[in-house]
Scaffold this motif. Structure first.
Motif, PDB file in Angstrom:
ATOM      1  N   SER A 184       0.848  -1.179   0.000  1.00  0.00           N
ATOM      2  CA  SER A 184       0.000   0.000   0.000  1.00  0.00           C
ATOM      3  C   SER A 184       0.885   1.231   0.000  1.00  0.00           C
ATOM      4  O   SER A 184       1.850   1.295   0.737  1.00  0.00           O
ATOM      5  CB  SER A 184      -0.910   0.003   1.234  1.00  0.00           C
ATOM      6  OG  SER A 184      -1.693   1.173   1.263  1.00  0.00           O
ATOM      7  N   LYS A 201     -14.132   6.151   2.566  1.00  0.00           N
ATOM      8  CA  LYS A 201     -13.592   4.800   2.476  1.00  0.00           C
ATOM      9  C   LYS A 201     -14.581   3.895   1.748  1.00  0.00           C
ATOM     10  O   LYS A 201     -15.763   3.848   2.081  1.00  0.00           O
ATOM     11  CB  LYS A 201     -13.319   4.237   3.874  1.00  0.00           C
ATOM     12  CG  LYS A 201     -12.302   5.025   4.683  1.00  0.00           C
ATOM     13  CD  LYS A 201     -10.899   4.878   4.125  1.00  0.00           C
ATOM     14  CE  LYS A 201      -9.881   5.576   5.000  1.00  0.00           C
ATOM     15  NZ  LYS A 201      -8.505   5.481   4.454  1.00  0.00           N
ATOM     16  N   VAL A 202     -14.067   3.191   0.745  1.00  0.00           N
ATOM     17  CA  VAL A 202     -14.874   2.191   0.042  1.00  0.00           C
ATOM     18  C   VAL A 202     -14.057   0.914  -0.064  1.00  0.00           C
ATOM     19  O   VAL A 202     -12.826   0.934  -0.009  1.00  0.00           O
ATOM     20  CB  VAL A 202     -15.308   2.676  -1.361  1.00  0.00           C
ATOM     21  CG1 VAL A 202     -16.213   3.883  -1.261  1.00  0.00           C
ATOM     22  CG2 VAL A 202     -14.104   2.976  -2.237  1.00  0.00           C
ATOM     23  N   GLN A 203     -14.751  -0.212  -0.200  1.00  0.00           N
ATOM     24  CA  GLN A 203     -14.080  -1.497  -0.350  1.00  0.00           C
ATOM     25  C   GLN A 203     -14.368  -2.064  -1.735  1.00  0.00           C
ATOM     26  O   GLN A 203     -15.497  -2.016  -2.228  1.00  0.00           O
ATOM     27  CB  GLN A 203     -14.557  -2.477   0.726  1.00  0.00           C
ATOM     28  CG  GLN A 203     -14.039  -2.158   2.110  1.00  0.00           C
ATOM     29  CD  GLN A 203     -14.398  -3.227   3.125  1.00  0.00           C
ATOM     30  OE1 GLN A 203     -15.369  -3.973   2.944  1.00  0.00           O
ATOM     31  NE2 GLN A 203     -13.629  -3.313   4.191  1.00  0.00           N
ATOM     32  N   GLY A 240      -3.315  -2.946  -3.116  1.00  0.00           N
ATOM     33  CA  GLY A 240      -3.947  -4.090  -2.478  1.00  0.00           C
ATOM     34  C   GLY A 240      -3.752  -5.382  -3.247  1.00  0.00           C
ATOM     35  O   GLY A 240      -3.492  -5.371  -4.461  1.00  0.00           O
ATOM     36  N   LYS A 255     -10.994 -11.490   0.341  1.00  0.00           N
ATOM     37  CA  LYS A 255     -10.240 -10.325   0.810  1.00  0.00           C
ATOM     38  C   LYS A 255     -10.557  -9.128  -0.076  1.00  0.00           C
ATOM     39  O   LYS A 255     -10.429  -9.181  -1.294  1.00  0.00           O
ATOM     40  CB  LYS A 255      -8.735 -10.600   0.799  1.00  0.00           C
ATOM     41  CG  LYS A 255      -7.910  -9.460   1.367  1.00  0.00           C
ATOM     42  CD  LYS A 255      -6.430  -9.802   1.401  1.00  0.00           C
ATOM     43  CE  LYS A 255      -5.610  -8.644   1.969  1.00  0.00           C
ATOM     44  NZ  LYS A 255      -4.163  -8.950   1.991  1.00  0.00           N
ATOM     45  N   ARG A 256     -10.932  -8.036   0.561  1.00  0.00           N
ATOM     46  CA  ARG A 256     -11.291  -6.836  -0.181  1.00  0.00           C
ATOM     47  C   ARG A 256     -10.210  -5.773  -0.035  1.00  0.00           C
ATOM     48  O   ARG A 256      -9.481  -5.750   0.950  1.00  0.00           O
ATOM     49  CB  ARG A 256     -12.636  -6.296   0.313  1.00  0.00           C
ATOM     50  CG  ARG A 256     -13.733  -7.346   0.203  1.00  0.00           C
ATOM     51  CD  ARG A 256     -15.095  -6.821   0.519  1.00  0.00           C
ATOM     52  NE  ARG A 256     -16.115  -7.864   0.364  1.00  0.00           N
ATOM     53  CZ  ARG A 256     -17.401  -7.618   0.253  1.00  0.00           C
ATOM     54  NH1 ARG A 256     -17.844  -6.384   0.285  1.00  0.00           N
ATOM     55  NH2 ARG A 256     -18.251  -8.615   0.118  1.00  0.00           N
ATOM     56  N   THR A 257     -10.152  -4.911  -1.008  1.00  0.00           N
ATOM     57  CA  THR A 257      -9.175  -3.827  -0.988  1.00  0.00           C
ATOM     58  C   THR A 257      -9.872  -2.536  -0.596  1.00  0.00           C
ATOM     59  O   THR A 257     -10.855  -2.139  -1.229  1.00  0.00           O
ATOM     60  CB  THR A 257      -8.526  -3.652  -2.375  1.00  0.00           C
ATOM     61  OG1 THR A 257      -7.867  -4.863  -2.748  1.00  0.00           O
ATOM     62  CG2 THR A 257      -7.527  -2.508  -2.363  1.00  0.00           C
ATOM     63  N   GLU A 258      -9.384  -1.900   0.456  1.00  0.00           N
ATOM     64  CA  GLU A 258      -9.964  -0.630   0.886  1.00  0.00           C
ATOM     65  C   GLU A 258      -9.306   0.511   0.125  1.00  0.00           C
ATOM     66  O   GLU A 258      -8.082   0.615   0.052  1.00  0.00           O
ATOM     67  CB  GLU A 258      -9.795  -0.434   2.393  1.00  0.00           C
ATOM     68  CG  GLU A 258     -10.549   0.783   2.926  1.00  0.00           C
ATOM     69  CD  GLU A 258     -10.649   0.803   4.430  1.00  0.00           C
ATOM     70  OE1 GLU A 258      -9.937   1.615   5.049  1.00  0.00           O
ATOM     71  OE2 GLU A 258     -11.435   0.002   4.990  1.00  0.00           O
ATOM     72  N   ASP A 260      -9.372   4.867  -0.881  1.00  0.00           N
ATOM     73  CA  ASP A 260      -9.801   6.221  -0.552  1.00  0.00           C
ATOM     74  C   ASP A 260     -10.459   6.830  -1.784  1.00  0.00           C
ATOM     75  O   ASP A 260      -9.821   6.968  -2.838  1.00  0.00           O
ATOM     76  CB  ASP A 260      -8.615   7.080  -0.121  1.00  0.00           C
ATOM     77  CG  ASP A 260      -8.094   6.711   1.260  1.00  0.00           C
ATOM     78  OD1 ASP A 260      -8.862   6.121   2.037  1.00  0.00           O
ATOM     79  OD2 ASP A 260      -6.920   7.001   1.549  1.00  0.00           O
ATOM     80  N   VAL A 317     -17.902  -1.906  -5.661  1.00  0.00           N
ATOM     81  CA  VAL A 317     -17.424  -1.123  -4.518  1.00  0.00           C
ATOM     82  C   VAL A 317     -18.585  -0.880  -3.567  1.00  0.00           C
ATOM     83  O   VAL A 317     -19.724  -0.681  -3.987  1.00  0.00           O
ATOM     84  CB  VAL A 317     -16.796   0.213  -4.953  1.00  0.00           C
ATOM     85  CG1 VAL A 317     -15.413   0.009  -5.510  1.00  0.00           C
ATOM     86  CG2 VAL A 317     -17.667   0.946  -5.952  1.00  0.00           C
ATOM     87  N   VAL A 320     -17.973   2.166   3.281  1.00  0.00           N
ATOM     88  CA  VAL A 320     -17.575   1.625   4.580  1.00  0.00           C
ATOM     89  C   VAL A 320     -18.157   2.503   5.680  1.00  0.00           C
ATOM     90  O   VAL A 320     -17.704   3.623   5.887  1.00  0.00           O
ATOM     91  CB  VAL A 320     -16.040   1.565   4.719  1.00  0.00           C
ATOM     92  CG1 VAL A 320     -15.645   1.038   6.088  1.00  0.00           C
ATOM     93  CG2 VAL A 320     -15.449   0.696   3.621  1.00  0.00           C
TER      94      VAL A 320
END
Length: 696
Positions: A184, A201-203, A240, A255-258, A260, A317, A320
């Motif tokens: 990251s 924040k989004v995943q 990620g 597994k998710r990627t957070e 911005d 997406v 969060v």
């Protein structure tokens, strides 16, 4: 030991002898390193040994500068504070990077046309943080602790970050591994252009179907790498990676990627699907923007991977934890004491504080001029910020007298709770004066009981299929100067790659907003121009020449219509916004899609001449219209009157903030248009969220 002339002994930890041929300056030897840094002593003579794996420069490229030394080459690590000579402190010389690997002891000096940022060139604390890069370097975040603004708090990235501490004394392979791109990283070039905007924040969730192996046999074990960059950057940054799923042609990764999410900026996204069984070989790639994902139905896109195999990828997406409850309350005052003498009245306003346990300002009302019985505009305050979601937690309300140009005077204050403000029978509280007194200084009441409502975030609204429509309007007044004049803001260059400021603003803002407009149709107008054969000036004419359908398609259509209109419509004046705002209100309220929000973009080079009419229209639109108005001032005129329209300065006039004005001269440099776009769009998410909240 051999040393460069006039230089101090090498810092502790450097090789006891030099490396390479005799040296007159701490340059790097022009041959590959013959042994890892910190291993057996190097050959006896000349140059200090660079860190293992560092790119070395040729000795003969140019002589060292007369004072200090330039910053190291891109990707170089500083092995010790003060590596090289004569540089006992790890500071950086404030000129463009060159080919020398030492660090200046001089105070920072500005490069041509640039200013030295605050704190640049000074020492950081030895135990934490990392130094700022040279001016002009493309800077990713780097390091762990970041005790000051010139430090960076992430792992090393691709270019221009310099370690202020010594590298660990491992072998070359270990040291080389530390130079790999991190999992990251904050994007190089400083990340987002608007540092004042907090990201959402989004995943990111990923799945694939019908993957094909690239090694000709067996079933791949796929995983995903996610990289991102801002529109003003040139390099992508790894942000990620999912887990690897063994022998799976239809993977759905848990597994998710957070990420911005910055609404006002372009963020390009690259998703690589790789095979861990084939040493990370790519199975396919998908490219998009984060805005296109957020603007897609249900924030989800399914498409083919780029490898041509027919494999599909789905990206989705999700916001969060972005929603919050807000308390909706209206305050009034009675018999508020005058602080300016018995013959005058105060200009009272309220400040609302959370108690942590010390007071912390959360919100304030507008001031109401010259009254003892004020009624303030309704307020909406985050319940989390005000009382951490506990309606029985104490809060403080203070009443002040506003005095322009001097300190505000405290009239009185009291403590209560949100639960008390919600009493069905009403709320009234006596103000406690700042000094012991038996005389009343006034009361504060609520105009009906306070109400708590759920306020959805902008991201949550997008997730529920909110659409955004764009309307654009361009200034056609004569103050722009004729398009044939090279000094004109409308100047059309023969070079198709050279765009004037209007074209640049249309392209940049349009590219961002149209990600959320699914049909890509944009009504496009001009104001202050005289149409062919017309006797008067028009303040709302379609740039495509079609009054029945003023829409164009996408950014290319916008630019084409703008250029065509410059050939046919004469510049005139004055500057008036009333007609275009009225037309935009009409379109926004007549839209058959109830879950759509409209943004009117006005590009102008001067102050407006119909301010009273514009204020009335905005005040009306605040209450019932799903509309925001963003105004970009692209000229050098006096725009001070525009501040009256900006909701940041006019809450007592407009109950909901729907206007954002930004003058282009606020920004300079190679990314000024992108910075302008980021600023004018910065408040759209909150304004949109406020509209749907108030409509409840």
């Amino acid at each position: 030991m051999s040393q460069p002339p006039g230089g101090p002994p090498p810092p502790q930890g450097l090789p006891p002898q030099g490396y390479g041929d005799p040296a007159q300056a701490p340059q790097y030897h022009g041959q590959p390193p013959q042994q890892p840094y910190g291993a057996a002593p190097p050959p006896p003579a000349g140059y200090y040994a660079p860190p293992a794996g560092a790119q070395q420069q040729q000795q003969q490229q140019q002589p060292p500068p007369p004072q200090g030394y330039y910053a190291p080459p891109p990707g170089m690590y500083q092995p010790q504070p003060g590596y090289g000579a004569p540089a006992p402190a790890p500071q950086y010389y404030a000129q463009p990077p060159a080919q020398y690997g030492a660090y200046s002891t001089q105070q920072p000096q500005a490069a041509e046309g640039q200013q030295v940022p605050a704190g640049y060139g000074y020492q950081a604390t030895q135990g934490g943080g990392y130094y700022a890069p040279p001016l002009g370097a493309s800077q990713p975040a780097y390091g762990t602790a970041a005790p000051a603004s010139q430090h960076y708090g992430q792992a090393p990235a691709a270019y221009g970050a310099y370690n202020a501490m010594a590298p660990p004394p491992q072998a070359a392979a270990v040291q080389q591994a530390t130079m790999q791109p991190p999992q990251s990283a904050v994007p190089s070039g400083g990340g987002p252009l608007n540092k004042n905007v907090r990201p959402s924040k989004v995943q990111l969730f990923v799945r694939c179907n019908d993957l094909k192996s690239k090694i000709g046999r067996g079933t791949p074990s796929p995983y995903v790498n996610v990289s991102i960059r801002f529109g003003h950057e040139t390099a992508f940054h790894h942000t990620g990676q999912t887990e690897s799923l063994k022998d799976n042609l239809n993977p759905e990764w848990s597994k998710r990627t957070e990420l911005d999410f910055y609404f006002g900026e372009l963020q390009y996204l690259v998703v690589d699907v790789c095979d861990s069984d084939a040493k990370g070989q790519k199975l396919g790639t998908f490219k998009t923007t984060l805005g296109d994902l957020m603007g897609a139905p249900n924030c989800s896109v399914t498409d083919f991977l780029s490898d041509g195999s027919g494999a599909k990828i789905t990206l989705k997406v999700e916001p969060v934890a972005a929603n919050d409850h807000f308390v909706f309350v209206s305050f009034a005052g009675s018999q508020i004491k005058s602080m300016d003498g018995p013959l005058s009245k105060s200009d009272p306003f309220l400040k609302i504080y959370a108690m942590d346990p010390q007071p912390r300002l959360v919100a304030k009302t507008e001031f109401v001029k010259n009254t003892k019985d004020p009624v303030w505009q309704p307020m909406q305050i985050s319940l989390t910020q005000l009382c951490q979601g506990d309606v029985n937690r104490p809060i403080q309300i203070s009443c002040y007298d506003y005095d322009e140009g001097s300190a505000e005077d405290l009239i009185g204050k009291f403590e209560c709770s949100v639960a008390q403000l919600m009493r069905p029978t009403g709320f009234e509280m006596e103000l406690d004066p700042p000094k012991r007194s038996r005389k009343s200084v006034g009361k504060v009441t609520t105009m009906g009981p306070a109400v708590i409502k759920l306020k959805e975030s902008f991201e949550a609204l997008l997730y529920r299929n909110l659409e955004i429509s764009l309307i654009t309007c361009v200034d056609w007044t004569a103050s722009n100067l004729a398009p044939s004049n090279p000094q004109s803001l409308h100047f059309l260059s023969a070079d198709p790659n050279h765009k004037n400021v209007y074209e640049q603003a249309l392209e940049t803002v349009g590219s961002i907003l149209l990600a959320y407009d699914r049909d890509k149709y944009v009504p496009m107008y001009g104001f202050g121009g005289k149409l062919p054969g017309a006797s008067g000036v028009s303040h709302c004419f379609p740039l495509n020449g079609n009054p029945q359908d003023p829409r164009v398609v996408g950014v290319p259509g916008m630019l084409q219509a703008y250029r065509a209109a410059l050939q046919n419509v004469s510049l005139h004046g004055p500057t008036q916004f009333g007609e275009i705002i009225s037309e935009s209100i009409k379109q926004a309220t007549s839209d058959s899609n109830a879950f759509r929000y409209t943004v009117l973009l006005i590009l102008t080079d001067g102050a407006i001449h119909d301010m009273p009419a514009v204020k009335r229209l905005i005040a009306s639109a605040c209450k019932t219209t799903p509309l925001s108005i963003v105004i970009a001032g692209v000229g050098s005129a006096d725009f001070s009157g525009m501040e009256e329209l900006d909701g940041d300065h006019s809450r007592k006039t407009f109950p909901r903030d729907i206007v954002q004005f930004v003058p282009m001269r606020k920004h300079s440099g190679p990314h000024s248009i992108q910075q302008l776009a980021s600023d004018v769009l910065a408040e759209i998410p909150a304004q949109c969220s406020d509209y749907f909240f108030l409509r409840q």
